[in-house]
Motif scaffolding. Structure first.
Motif, PDB file in Angstrom:
ATOM      1  N   PRO A  15      37.067  19.077  37.689  1.00  0.00           N
ATOM      2  CA  PRO A  15      36.850  18.929  36.253  1.00  0.00           C
ATOM      3  C   PRO A  15      38.172  18.786  35.498  1.00  0.00           C
ATOM      4  CG  PRO A  15      36.574  21.206  36.926  1.00  0.00           C
ATOM      5  CD  PRO A  15      36.751  20.410  38.171  1.00  0.00           C
ATOM      6  N   GLY A  18      39.695  22.121  33.845  1.00  0.00           N
ATOM      7  CA  GLY A  18      38.843  23.281  34.024  1.00  0.00           C
ATOM      8  C   GLY A  18      37.997  23.628  32.812  1.00  0.00           C
ATOM      9  N   ARG A  20      34.726  23.038  32.700  1.00  0.00           N
ATOM     10  CA  ARG A  20      33.336  22.984  33.083  1.00  0.00           C
ATOM     11  C   ARG A  20      32.661  24.339  32.839  1.00  0.00           C
ATOM     12  NH1 ARG A  20      30.900  22.609  38.289  1.00  0.00           N
ATOM     13  NH2 ARG A  20      32.764  23.677  38.962  1.00  0.00           N
ATOM     14  N   ALA A  21      31.404  24.295  32.507  1.00  0.00           N
ATOM     15  CA  ALA A  21      30.672  25.541  32.294  1.00  0.00           C
ATOM     16  C   ALA A  21      30.451  26.240  33.630  1.00  0.00           C
ATOM     17  CB  ALA A  21      29.324  25.241  31.644  1.00  0.00           C
ATOM     18  N   PRO A  22      30.468  27.581  33.630  1.00  0.00           N
ATOM     19  CA  PRO A  22      30.239  28.285  34.891  1.00  0.00           C
ATOM     20  C   PRO A  22      28.825  28.055  35.419  1.00  0.00           C
ATOM     21  CG  PRO A  22      30.432  29.822  33.045  1.00  0.00           C
ATOM     22  CD  PRO A  22      30.726  28.463  32.517  1.00  0.00           C
ATOM     23  N   ALA A 121      30.406  30.666  41.610  1.00  0.00           N
ATOM     24  CA  ALA A 121      30.429  29.777  42.765  1.00  0.00           C
ATOM     25  C   ALA A 121      31.842  29.290  43.057  1.00  0.00           C
ATOM     26  CB  ALA A 121      29.528  28.579  42.509  1.00  0.00           C
ATOM     27  N   SER A 126      38.433  21.458  45.022  1.00  0.00           N
ATOM     28  CA  SER A 126      39.787  21.867  44.658  1.00  0.00           C
ATOM     29  C   SER A 126      40.441  22.667  45.776  1.00  0.00           C
ATOM     30  CB  SER A 126      39.751  22.706  43.381  1.00  0.00           C
ATOM     31  OG  SER A 126      39.546  21.886  42.276  1.00  0.00           O
ATOM     32  N   VAL A 127      39.660  23.540  46.413  1.00  0.00           N
ATOM     33  CA  VAL A 127      40.200  24.334  47.522  1.00  0.00           C
ATOM     34  C   VAL A 127      40.669  23.401  48.639  1.00  0.00           C
ATOM     35  CG1 VAL A 127      39.666  26.102  49.237  1.00  0.00           C
ATOM     36  CG2 VAL A 127      38.671  26.248  46.958  1.00  0.00           C
ATOM     37  N   PHE A 161      44.084  21.234  40.375  1.00  0.00           N
ATOM     38  CA  PHE A 161      43.825  22.146  39.268  1.00  0.00           C
ATOM     39  C   PHE A 161      43.369  21.405  38.017  1.00  0.00           C
ATOM     40  CE2 PHE A 161      45.680  25.350  41.889  1.00  0.00           C
ATOM     41  CZ  PHE A 161      45.110  26.524  41.429  1.00  0.00           C
TER      42      PHE A 161
ATOM     43  N   ALA B 223      42.003  27.940  42.470  1.00  0.00           N
ATOM     44  CA  ALA B 223      41.441  26.589  42.500  1.00  0.00           C
ATOM     45  C   ALA B 223      39.924  26.645  42.641  1.00  0.00           C
ATOM     46  CB  ALA B 223      42.041  25.791  43.660  1.00  0.00           C
ATOM     47  N   GLN B 225      38.030  28.786  41.444  1.00  0.00           N
ATOM     48  CA  GLN B 225      37.418  29.341  40.232  1.00  0.00           C
ATOM     49  C   GLN B 225      37.692  28.466  39.008  1.00  0.00           C
ATOM     50  OE1 GLN B 225      35.450  32.299  40.342  1.00  0.00           O
ATOM     51  NE2 GLN B 225      35.648  31.583  42.435  1.00  0.00           N
ATOM     52  N   LEU B 226      38.065  27.209  39.233  1.00  0.00           N
ATOM     53  CA  LEU B 226      38.396  26.317  38.126  1.00  0.00           C
ATOM     54  C   LEU B 226      37.309  26.273  37.078  1.00  0.00           C
ATOM     55  CD1 LEU B 226      39.967  22.956  39.168  1.00  0.00           C
ATOM     56  CD2 LEU B 226      40.836  24.744  37.708  1.00  0.00           C
ATOM     57  N   ALA B 227      36.065  26.371  37.531  1.00  0.00           N
ATOM     58  CA  ALA B 227      34.932  26.211  36.639  1.00  0.00           C
ATOM     59  C   ALA B 227      34.970  27.199  35.487  1.00  0.00           C
ATOM     60  CB  ALA B 227      33.640  26.398  37.431  1.00  0.00           C
ATOM     61  N   ARG B 228      35.647  28.343  35.704  1.00  0.00           N
ATOM     62  CA  ARG B 228      35.630  29.359  34.658  1.00  0.00           C
ATOM     63  C   ARG B 228      36.507  29.007  33.477  1.00  0.00           C
ATOM     64  NH1 ARG B 228      36.682  34.852  37.634  1.00  0.00           N
ATOM     65  NH2 ARG B 228      36.647  35.627  35.523  1.00  0.00           N
TER      66      ARG B 228
END
Lengths: 202, 503
Positions: A15, A18, A20-22, A121, A126-127, A161, B223, B225-228
């Motif tokens: 995204p 970063g 994006r909604a959780p 989640a 990205s990982v 990132f 990385a 947890q980017l969504a947060r």
């Protein structure tokens, strides 16, 4: 970009910065359970590996004292016990489909317990990019030299990132890697593979 | 008054221009890494080990100590303005401090954290000055059996107190000890767990493990947890000076926090987490403004932050006098001593008084520098928080791979780094604390050595650990530390269940 959001595990791009909604609800009890199980199995596997390895340590027959095998046996035994305990915990949690969440102490005035909240989640793309970037550093460090390899690592991590300012990222990466290279090799006397810079700077 | 004489000599060492510059470099770097999310003092000292190799040990340790103290100061700034505690010891500061910042009293929260850190840090450094020589006299009578028992105590307290789950803490510790087994056995020269690789004969360097777990694992986790989304930085509004009311409410909390933090940090139990929690509940109970807790009470920042810094100084007591690290940063500092061919313990005080007392004296100096650095200049540091996450983690990983590669110019090290980083990510994800792994890696081989030495002296008789009084006492304490929290948890769970049933 709603079409990207709907597919968080898929091969879509990370995204933008970063925002994006959780993903609420992605982390069901089932996901947590498999994680606990995998952890327990991993620890048991490591214990078995250590145990087998300890058997292969050669002990000279003339050595009278506690030998080089004793401590490895101790560590593998301890890890085995931990693995079994984790397995028991995972099994105990599994049947409780609901209710175990409510049992957790509510957020009162008390200090929070670390890791008590259900985890959001994992965003795997990205990982994967960060891990691949590090593998790239491993492959390129001695072939392309520190500056080129590090600039690429920097750029790829920034991309993972969520940065999409490609130009800025590569410039910052090159600048950082170059300054670090000069400071470490000229001022601190460490050796770093120069790659093509060796000829340019000399 | 021998101690004062030694401290005086230490000040002579610390106040040389060269060492003052080392201290300034250390506290500046420490504040910076404390403020930047994603890195901390343990990682920084680990990355600097290859750089300081072969240089002046006194200056290096003065810098490391500065980084250690500076990280504590910087961590509170991030906790207050960003609400992301860099380490478990700042959780409480993040709680009340961030709420204060949101109410427009961010300046006062930063001030009470910095001044409280200074007051408690100085008190605790004084405690270190006078407790360390006394403990050294006791430690001189320790044999291998006592040292082994002491390490068992450190293992149990570290795992039962750090993090939430005892089993997960133990797993992490044993994982670290397993990594510590790799390489040549010092007593017999046998290779263990080298997988046939020559590079593994020297063992896995602590720098690789620390950087893998703290930098690579952390970056992979961030990385994932980017969504947060990035946390929001609260701007500092209003004066950074506290008003009279805030001073009056802060200073008793500083003193109490310091008095609570130092002894708890100095125990081989270690860690700054417990004292901050204790200080928070103590302040809540004593406060006349109890209703403000949970909405940004200044005592809730002043007490825990003071306790945090005092405990950090306390951790240096077992590290310097016994060679027992009880936090991740202390474990890396022990590795640093080993790099310089030094072994912390009573002999260090006898053989290297210049190093020990110069370092202790530099802590007083560093605290004063940090107060100036973190109070009037806090505005400069706050800007660091605005570094975009992509650039921050890009930079962290460049430095991480650089530090690991420069250890021995080996690509195998880079591969190991990636593997350990992936393990670290899995641990983070599964709530397995990583600090015990670093402690196990450093302390495991030492524990094995002492165990085998003790058993060699006793001709293989295991009762030696229980017949010698000091060793038996330490092992009994270890048992209590291991079983105590578990028992307390069971009792608490029973009580909760019966309360639920009563409703």
């Amino acid at each position: 970009m709603p079409e990207q959001r709907s597919n968080p595990g898929g091969p879509s791009l990370p995204p933008q910065e970063g925002r994006r909604a959780p993903d609420a609800g992605r982390d069901s009890r089932g996901v947590l359970f498999t994680g606990d199980l995998l952890l327990a199995l991993g620890v048991l596997g490591l214990a078995a590996f250590l145990f087998a390895g300890a058997l292969n340590i050669r002990v000279s027959p003339s050595y009278a004292h506690i030998g080089p095998r004793f401590f490895p046996f101790l560590v593998s035994g301890g890890l085995g016990a931990c693995g079994l305990a984790l397995l028991a915990q995972a099994a105990r949690r599994a049947p409780a489909k609901s209710g175990s969440l409510e049992e957790r102490p509510a957020a009162s005035g008390k200090p929070p317990v670390v890791g008590d909240a259900p985890k959001p989640a994992v965003y795997w793309p990205s990982v994967a990019i960060v891990a691949a970037a590090l593998a790239g550093q491993f492959l390129l460090m001695e072939r392309a030299g520190f500056v080129v390899a590090s600039a690429l690592l920097f750029w790829a991590v920034a991309f993972a990132f969520g940065s999409r300012r490609y130009g800025r990222d590569i410039l910052v990466g090159i600048g950082l890697a170059f300054v670090v290279y000069v400071v470490f090799t000229r001022l601190l006397g460490l050796h770093l593979p120069g790659g093509m810079l060796t000829t340019m700077l000399r | 008054m021998d101690t004062l004489k030694l401290l005086w000599d230490g000040f002579a060492v610390a106040f040389s221009l060269k060492n003052m510059l080392w201290a300034l470099a250390g506290v500046t770097l420490g504040t910076m890494v404390g403020i930047l999310p994603g890195i901390g003092p343990a990682l920084t000292v680990a990355l600097l080990l290859p750089v300081t190799f072969g240089r002046d040990p006194v200056g290096s340790f003065i810098m490391f100590a500065g980084i250690y103290y500076g990280g504590m100061y910087g961590g509170s700034t991030t906790a207050i303005l960003l609400n992301t505690p860099g380490e478990s010891a700042s959780i409480i500061t993040a709680l009340e401090g961030n709420l204060m910042a949101r109410r427009g009293r961010g300046g006062a929260a930063l001030a009470t954290a910095a001044i409280g850190s200074f007051v408690a840090g100085t008190l605790a450094t004084a405690g270190l000055t006078f407790l360390a020589p006394a403990l050294v006299r006791v430690a001189l009578r320790f044999g291998p059996a006592e040292y082994f028992a002491l390490m068992v105590l450190a293992f149990t307290t570290v795992t039962s107190l750090l993090g939430g789950s005892l089993v997960k803490g133990l797993t992490s510790l044993l994982f670290g000890m397993a990594l510590g087994l790799v390489g040549i056995d010092l007593q017999t020269g046998q290779a263990r767990y080298t997988l046939g690789m020559l590079e593994m004969l020297d063992g896995i360097d602590v720098v690789i493990v620390a950087v893998g777990l703290f930098a690579v694992g952390e970056a992979l986790y961030a990385a994932s947890q980017l969504a947060r989304g990035a946390p929001e930085v609260v701007a500092v509004r209003g004066s950074i000076w506290m008003n009279r009311e805030e001073w009056r409410r802060s200073w008793p909390a500083w003193i109490r926090g310091g008095l609570l933090g130092f002894p708890l940090g100095a125990l081989p139990a270690g860690g700054a987490e417990i004292p901050t929690f204790l200080s928070y509940s103590l302040e809540r109970r004593l406060s006349r403004h109890r209703d403000e807790f949970g909405r940004g009470a200044i005592e809730g920042v002043a007490g825990p932050e003071a306790a945090n810094n005092a405990a950090a100084a306390g951790v240096l007591v077992p590290l310097l006098t016994l060679g027992i690290p009880t936090s991740a940063t202390a474990a890396i500092m022990l590795a640093a001593f080993q790099q310089f061919g030094l072994q912390p313990g009573p002999l260090l005080f006898q053989n290297n008084p210049e190093l020990v007392w110069g370092m202790i004296a530099s802590l007083y100096l560093g605290n004063a520098m940090l107060l100036v650095l973190n109070l009037p200049l806090v505005g400069l540091w706050v800007r660091l928080l605005t570094v975009p996450q992509p650039l921050l983690y890009g930079g962290i990983l460049v430095f991480a791979t650089l530090g690991v590669y420069s250890l021995s110019n080996s690509l195998v090290d880079l591969m190991t780094l990636l593997v350990i980083g992936l393990v670290g990510f899995a641990m983070r994800r599964m709530d397995v604390p990583v600090a015990p792994a670093v402690i196990g890696l450093i302390l495991g081989p030492l524990a094995e050595q002492q165990l085998r030495r003790a058993l060699a002296i006793s001709q293989g008789d295991f009762t030696v650990f229980f017949t010698r009084p000091i060793s038996a006492t330490l092992l009994a304490l270890a048992l209590i530390a291991l079983a105590g929290p578990a028992l307390a948890r069971i009792v608490a769970a029973r009580r909760r269940k019966s309360r639920v049933a009563a409703m």
